[in-house]
Design a protein around this motif. Structure first.
Motif, mmCIF file in Angstrom:
data_model
loop_
_atom_site.group_PDB
_atom_site.id
_atom_site.type_symbol
_atom_site.label_atom_id
_atom_site.label_comp_id
_atom_site.label_asym_id
_atom_site.label_seq_id
_atom_site.Cartn_x
_atom_site.Cartn_y
_atom_site.Cartn_z
ATOM 1 N N MET A 367 5.349 -8.943 -8.557
ATOM 2 C CA MET A 367 4.317 -8.852 -9.599
ATOM 3 C C MET A 367 3.624 -7.489 -9.550
ATOM 4 O O MET A 367 3.359 -6.870 -10.584
ATOM 5 C CB MET A 367 3.306 -9.998 -9.437
ATOM 6 N N ALA A 368 3.316 -7.013 -8.339
ATOM 7 C CA ALA A 368 2.644 -5.717 -8.201
ATOM 8 C C ALA A 368 3.537 -4.580 -8.692
ATOM 9 O O ALA A 368 3.078 -3.634 -9.344
ATOM 10 C CB ALA A 368 2.248 -5.494 -6.742
ATOM 11 N N ASP A 369 4.832 -4.700 -8.405
ATOM 12 C CA ASP A 369 5.805 -3.693 -8.854
ATOM 13 C C ASP A 369 5.862 -3.623 -10.373
ATOM 14 O O ASP A 369 5.798 -2.548 -10.962
ATOM 15 C CB ASP A 369 7.208 -4.097 -8.368
ATOM 16 N N LYS A 370 6.002 -4.826 -10.988
ATOM 17 C CA LYS A 370 6.134 -4.862 -12.445
ATOM 18 C C LYS A 370 4.851 -4.369 -13.113
ATOM 19 O O LYS A 370 4.874 -3.658 -14.099
ATOM 20 C CB LYS A 370 6.461 -6.291 -12.898
ATOM 21 N N CYS A 371 3.719 -4.769 -12.530
ATOM 22 C CA CYS A 371 2.421 -4.433 -13.133
ATOM 23 C C CYS A 371 2.165 -2.926 -13.105
ATOM 24 O O CYS A 371 1.492 -2.375 -13.988
ATOM 25 C CB CYS A 371 1.333 -5.172 -12.360
ATOM 26 N N THR A 372 2.684 -2.259 -12.081
ATOM 27 C CA THR A 372 2.448 -0.811 -11.932
ATOM 28 C C THR A 372 3.699 0.002 -12.263
ATOM 29 O O THR A 372 3.718 1.206 -12.006
ATOM 30 C CB THR A 372 2.025 -0.476 -10.481
ATOM 31 N N ARG A 373 4.710 -0.672 -12.825
ATOM 32 C CA ARG A 373 6.006 -0.028 -13.108
ATOM 33 C C ARG A 373 6.448 0.812 -11.912
ATOM 34 O O ARG A 373 6.630 2.035 -12.000
ATOM 35 C CB ARG A 373 5.915 0.843 -14.367
ATOM 36 N N GLY A 374 6.524 0.130 -10.784
ATOM 37 C CA GLY A 374 6.961 0.805 -9.561
ATOM 38 C C GLY A 374 5.961 1.827 -9.054
ATOM 39 O O GLY A 374 6.353 2.889 -8.553
ATOM 40 N N ASP A 375 4.692 1.519 -9.211
ATOM 41 C CA ASP A 375 3.589 2.385 -8.740
ATOM 42 C C ASP A 375 3.483 3.702 -9.524
ATOM 43 O O ASP A 375 2.886 4.664 -9.039
ATOM 44 C CB ASP A 375 3.735 2.695 -7.239
ATOM 45 N N THR A 376 4.016 3.703 -10.761
ATOM 46 C CA THR A 376 3.891 4.922 -11.578
ATOM 47 C C THR A 376 2.770 4.795 -12.608
ATOM 48 O O THR A 376 2.394 5.751 -13.268
ATOM 49 C CB THR A 376 5.192 5.207 -12.359
ATOM 50 N N PHE A 377 2.251 3.575 -12.778
ATOM 51 C CA PHE A 377 1.185 3.319 -13.754
ATOM 52 C C PHE A 377 0.109 2.509 -13.043
ATOM 53 O O PHE A 377 0.421 1.553 -12.325
ATOM 54 C CB PHE A 377 1.773 2.534 -14.941
ATOM 55 N N HIS A 378 -1.155 2.898 -13.193
ATOM 56 C CA HIS A 378 -2.215 2.241 -12.439
ATOM 57 C C HIS A 378 -3.219 1.578 -13.374
ATOM 58 O O HIS A 378 -4.124 2.233 -13.894
ATOM 59 C CB HIS A 378 -2.875 3.259 -11.494
ATOM 60 N N PRO A 379 -3.044 0.261 -13.621
ATOM 61 C CA PRO A 379 -3.903 -0.437 -14.592
ATOM 62 C C PRO A 379 -5.355 -0.476 -14.142
ATOM 63 O O PRO A 379 -5.639 -0.540 -12.943
ATOM 64 C CB PRO A 379 -3.301 -1.838 -14.645
ATOM 65 N N GLY A 380 -6.252 -0.479 -15.140
ATOM 66 C CA GLY A 380 -7.682 -0.554 -14.829
ATOM 67 C C GLY A 380 -8.377 0.746 -15.125
ATOM 68 O O GLY A 380 -7.805 1.828 -14.934
ATOM 69 N N TYR A 381 -9.611 0.620 -15.611
ATOM 70 C CA TYR A 381 -10.426 1.807 -15.900
ATOM 71 C C TYR A 381 -11.652 1.841 -14.981
ATOM 72 O O TYR A 381 -12.039 2.884 -14.490
ATOM 73 C CB TYR A 381 -10.859 1.768 -17.370
ATOM 74 N N THR A 386 -3.548 0.730 -7.654
ATOM 75 C CA THR A 386 -2.191 1.071 -7.215
ATOM 76 C C THR A 386 -1.419 -0.225 -6.956
ATOM 77 O O THR A 386 -1.996 -1.322 -6.951
ATOM 78 C CB THR A 386 -2.232 1.870 -5.903
ATOM 79 N N ARG A 387 -0.137 -0.062 -6.684
ATOM 80 C CA ARG A 387 0.699 -1.218 -6.330
ATOM 81 C C ARG A 387 0.101 -1.934 -5.121
ATOM 82 O O ARG A 387 -0.012 -3.159 -5.104
ATOM 83 C CB ARG A 387 2.120 -0.703 -6.027
ATOM 84 N N GLN A 388 -0.337 -1.161 -4.119
ATOM 85 C CA GLN A 388 -0.892 -1.771 -2.910
ATOM 86 C C GLN A 388 -2.203 -2.500 -3.223
ATOM 87 O O GLN A 388 -2.464 -3.582 -2.684
ATOM 88 C CB GLN A 388 -1.115 -0.708 -1.817
ATOM 89 N N ASP A 389 -3.050 -1.920 -4.110
ATOM 90 C CA ASP A 389 -4.294 -2.612 -4.503
ATOM 91 C C ASP A 389 -3.977 -3.990 -5.084
ATOM 92 O O ASP A 389 -4.647 -4.976 -4.784
ATOM 93 C CB ASP A 389 -5.051 -1.806 -5.567
ATOM 94 N N ILE A 390 -2.948 -4.030 -5.931
ATOM 95 C CA ILE A 390 -2.614 -5.315 -6.584
ATOM 96 C C ILE A 390 -2.066 -6.299 -5.560
ATOM 97 O O ILE A 390 -2.406 -7.491 -5.589
ATOM 98 C CB ILE A 390 -1.656 -5.083 -7.768
ATOM 99 N N ILE A 391 -1.290 -5.802 -4.631
ATOM 100 C CA ILE A 391 -0.824 -6.686 -3.548
ATOM 101 C C ILE A 391 -2.045 -7.224 -2.794
ATOM 102 O O ILE A 391 -2.138 -8.428 -2.507
ATOM 103 C CB ILE A 391 0.124 -5.927 -2.589
ATOM 104 N N ASN A 392 -3.012 -6.364 -2.519
ATOM 105 C CA ASN A 392 -4.207 -6.806 -1.780
ATOM 106 C C ASN A 392 -4.999 -7.849 -2.571
ATOM 107 O O ASN A 392 -5.459 -8.852 -2.011
ATOM 108 C CB ASN A 392 -5.107 -5.606 -1.459
ATOM 109 N N ILE A 393 -5.145 -7.627 -3.870
ATOM 110 C CA ILE A 393 -5.906 -8.574 -4.705
ATOM 111 C C ILE A 393 -5.180 -9.921 -4.780
ATOM 112 O O ILE A 393 -5.778 -10.986 -4.602
ATOM 113 C CB ILE A 393 -6.143 -7.984 -6.116
#
Ligand code: NZQ
Ligand code: ZN
Length: 399
Positions: A367-381, A386-393
């Motif tokens: 899920m974290a990979d898809k959400c960040t397109r492999g950590d190339t896109f960082h959702p949120g303003y 990052t991918r790791q932030d989403i894994i942590n959440i």
């Protein structure tokens, strides 16, 4: 202060007699000799008699139509493609979505696809942008997604297990018929999901780095407070029929204003919780509002340090927390109060409550990979993740 764009072309007919305007609106937006696709979901609108009533209205006015139901929550690309073919074959000039966010989003996608030679999914993956659409109107039956006034459509590609949103002003509805009495048949679970989603659309805008827009803050807090109280009244209280209708009307009108950018434009909004939820429902096919409730408390705890004062205002001005203690303490109390409301409404507050078991590490990583397109896109303003932030959440939410 950031510049912003604001555009709401949607004509609204609101109230218990709103459906009477259907024919006028179809004639206004459906061209000289309108032909309508009546698009609906899994059957609630058939059971309530709304589809038969709508077809009768069109028939009585001599307006041609075809009907296609079957839209599921988390609407599927395969049905969108069927709808595109049907519209082309039948020469449809206007799509009438009878339902909620899922039906409206499916209708918007069909509208984009009819005039496009390629695959409509191209728009969702950013390969192309539509230059035209069929006009879309709706008869809304559930207050939740706010799609009736938003520029957005969210579709699930069941083959790739992707659930992606696409935003474009072209897709904004020409009209929305909003009769709150139509929502009286909603099960409590859907009212709860809708209440969560309406609040979340406002919270995604409230938790922003640009807190200098005082109108946004004031309107956002007022809307959030009212929707929270209305959710409590409908889901936990005893209400007589006239009061019930009044509460349904509050939710219905709030659903539109929570997501039409009035309380904050998209360029200053967060929407990370939404992006994470879309990954959850892409894999587990859960109700959107329930998915949001399962994620937000963990998102909030992970990010509250970015602006404790904002979270403290949320606590006191929205959740009714007494203004005593430090901003750090108030921030946590506000999150706890939101969680308590989710529990009162029988919404999940963790991933395991949502999907009935703990998510595996592999599922969380996917899920974290898809959400960040492999950590190339960082959702949120409020805070780009990052991918790791989403894994942590998601790990925090996986209790
Ligand atoms: O399919 P039927 O039988 O009609 O039943 C529906 C469905 O099961 C039922 N329902 C609707 N009106 C009813 C009723 N049942 C009894 N009485 C009524 N009057 O409710 C269920 C949920 O319907 P759905 O349309 O899926 O709900 P909602 O409006 O919450 O839409 C959810 C979809 O919208 C997307 C979500 O991701 C999800 O796919 N979103 C769209 C947005 C947008 N376009 O701007 C923004 C949102 O953040 C969201 O992502
Ligand atoms: Zn939403």
């Amino acid at each position: 202060m950031k510049d912003f764009h604001f555009y709401i072309p949607t004509e609204i007919e609101f109230g218990v007699n709103a459906e009477e305007q259907l024919v006028t609106l179809v004639r206004k937006y459906g061209g000289g000799a309108p032909k309508v696709l009546v698009h609906y979901g899994g059957g609630s609108a058939v059971r309530s008699g709304l589809i038969a009533r709508t077809e009768q209205r069109l028939a009585d006015a001599g307006i041609a139509f075809v009907t296609m139901g079957g839209v599921r929550p988390n609407p599927r690309l395969s049905l969108v493609n069927e709808g595109i073919k049907l519209c082309r074959r039948e020469g449809v000039t206007l799509i009438l979505a009878v339902g909620g966010g899922s039906v409206i989003d499916s209708a918007k996608a069909i509208g984009y696809g009819v005039g496009y030679e390629g695959d409509v999914w191209d728009f969702y993956v950013g390969k192309a942008a539509p230059t035209t659409t069929l006009p879309v109107g709706c008869i809304l039956t559930i207050p939740a997604a706010g799609s009736e006034m938003s520029d957005c459509t969210v579709i699930t590609n069941e083959q790739t297990q992707q659930k992606l949103g696409y935003s474009n002003d072209l897709g904004r509805l020409r009209f929305a018929i909003m009769n709150p009495a139509l929502t009286a048949t909603l099960p409590a679970y859907q009212i709860a999901c809708g209440t969560v989603d309406i609040m979340m659309h406002t919270m995604e805008r409230y938790f922003t780095k640009d807190t200098d827009m005082d109108m946004n803050t004031a309107m956002g807090e007022a809307l959030l407070r009212r929707v929270r109280e209305t959710g409590d009244a409908l889901l936990c209280g005893e209400v007589d029929e006239p009061t019930r209708l009044r509460h349904h009307a509050t939710l219905m009108w709030a659903s539109s204003w929570a997501h039409n950018d009035f309380t904050g434009s998209r360029n200053i909004s967060d929407f990370a919780t939404h992006k994470i939820e879309h990954e959850i429902s892409a894999i587990f096919d859960v109700a959107h509002g329930a998915g949001l409730a399962a994620v937000w408390p963990s998102w909030a705890r992970y990010n509250k340090h970015i602006d404790y004062a904002r979270f403290a205002s949320f606590a006191t001005n929205v959740m009714g927390v007494e203004p005593e203690g430090t901003v750090e303490e108030l921030a946590e109390k506000g999150i706890e109060a939101m969680e308590a409301a989710y529990r009162r409404w029988h919404m999940p507050t963790s991933l395991s409550e949502l999907i009935g078991r703990k998510a595996t590490d592999d599922e969380i990583a996917l899920m974290a990979d898809k959400c960040t397109r492999g950590d190339t896109f960082h959702p949120g303003y409020f805070r780009p993740l990052t991918r790791q932030d989403i894994i942590n959440i998601l790990t925090l939410a996986n209790k």
